[in-house]
Design an enzyme around this catalytic site. Sequence first.
Site, PDB file in Angstrom:
ATOM      1  N   TRP A 109       6.186  -2.180  -8.805  1.00 53.81           N
ATOM      2  CA  TRP A 109       5.287  -2.762  -8.010  1.00 53.81           C
ATOM      3  C   TRP A 109       4.484  -3.937  -8.496  1.00 53.81           C
ATOM      4  CZ3 TRP A 109      -0.423  -1.373  -7.386  1.00 53.81           C
ATOM      5  CH2 TRP A 109      -0.766  -2.019  -6.236  1.00 53.81           C
ATOM      6  N   ASP A 146       1.734   7.286 -10.216  1.00 58.46           N
ATOM      7  CA  ASP A 146       1.316   6.379  -9.064  1.00 58.46           C
ATOM      8  C   ASP A 146       1.853   7.178  -7.766  1.00 58.46           C
ATOM      9  OD1 ASP A 146       0.480   4.924  -7.187  1.00 58.46           O
ATOM     10  OD2 ASP A 146       1.508   2.952  -7.873  1.00 58.46           O
ATOM     11  N   LYS A 149      -1.550   4.875   3.047  1.00 58.95           N
ATOM     12  CA  LYS A 149      -0.065   4.831   3.745  1.00 58.95           C
ATOM     13  C   LYS A 149      -0.259   6.057   4.600  1.00 58.95           C
ATOM     14  CE  LYS A 149       1.567   1.018   1.541  1.00 58.95           C
ATOM     15  NZ  LYS A 149       0.387   1.005   0.466  1.00 58.95           N
TER      16      LYS A 149
END
Length: 403
Positions: free
Chosen positions: A132, A213, A249
């Site tokens: 990311w 993560d 999310k």
Amino acid sequence: MPFSSHTTLSTALIGTVYFASRDDPSPVKLNLSGGSYRSEEGKPLVLQAVRRAEQQLANDMSRDKDYLPLDGLAEFNKLSAKLILGDESSAVKENRVVTIQCLSGTGSLRVGAEFLAKHNQERVIFVSNPTWGNHPNIFSLAGMSVEYYRYYDPKTRGLDFKGMLEDLGAAPSGAIVVLQACAHNPTGVDPTLKQWEQIRQVVRSKSLLPFFDNAYQGFASGDLESDAQAVRMFVNDGGECLIAQSFAKNMGLYGERIGALTIVCTSEDVARKVKSQLLLVVRPMYLSPPIHGASIVTTILKNSDMYNDWTVELKGMANRILSMRKQLNEALQARGTPGDWSHIIRQIGMFSFTGLNEKQVRFIAKEYHIYMNYDGRVSIAGLSSKTVSQLADAIHAAVTRMA
């Protein structure tokens, strides 16, 4: 490429795509560069479980808007740790777990980075190549040295497992390694459980410190327990690890900036010391986290009916993404697009690493008004049944005309 150049280039390119899409006047433009789920109608989705929780909170006249403590809403922290670690976690039962509310996943990573920069002897942190785009920024800003381990194999458009193990095996003892728990961003390529076990063995044998993560729990497979297996594998061996957790999310709470940082320690005594040092990081950074998002998550997680409704909606989002993958692959096959596109359905989560190069991506933006990251990452979660053919046409043209 030197680390600083990589970061500047990555950040600049992401910004360029965003502004190009925003300023494009075309009525058929399609922005597939972002990390937000969209409904079949192409709109941001507010889950019904979230609406019910907000209504319940609004009706409670005893609620106020006072500051939360530095570590956030206590009940939120307890329930967040339970969600990722499981109901029967021995680490929780032994009081070896510290969880604090943070500003979504990014804030959780940032607090963790500052804590590690101050208290971990080794200041080198390894992230996947690619990763990311914000990972290097977060850790370098904390004064850490960012290195990369091999992860993605462009030839197979899958995992470079051998290279990953070799690089982790060569890392200095005590170094930190960032591992994405599921639905790897940007590639959509995850290790199998068997591979995760081999990764765990290398990480522990080298005394590396894993920092997970966990941005997509439940969003990859549609099952919260399944998507937590890699993390729990490490926690259950009794070793230390950090976990950055986000509800952006899986609950659609992007704008609420709600997440948590969990640190699993080796003893209750260590956990007490870790918590006191974490609060010293938080105090000058933002002092107190926001209350609304934490209250929404807490309301849903502690109410069995809302929780069950949430898991159904979560499964629905994951299934829609899987359907978009299938439809895109079939559309490319129907057009006879050169190459093997089966990686689109093998990959998982919000994103697919298409294999398109920057020249092809720019062509698609110019000729078809479809925007994606210049590395070829496309947000499958931003597609709909109405726009799949539009993207398939664009990819077919780019591959046949801009090879």
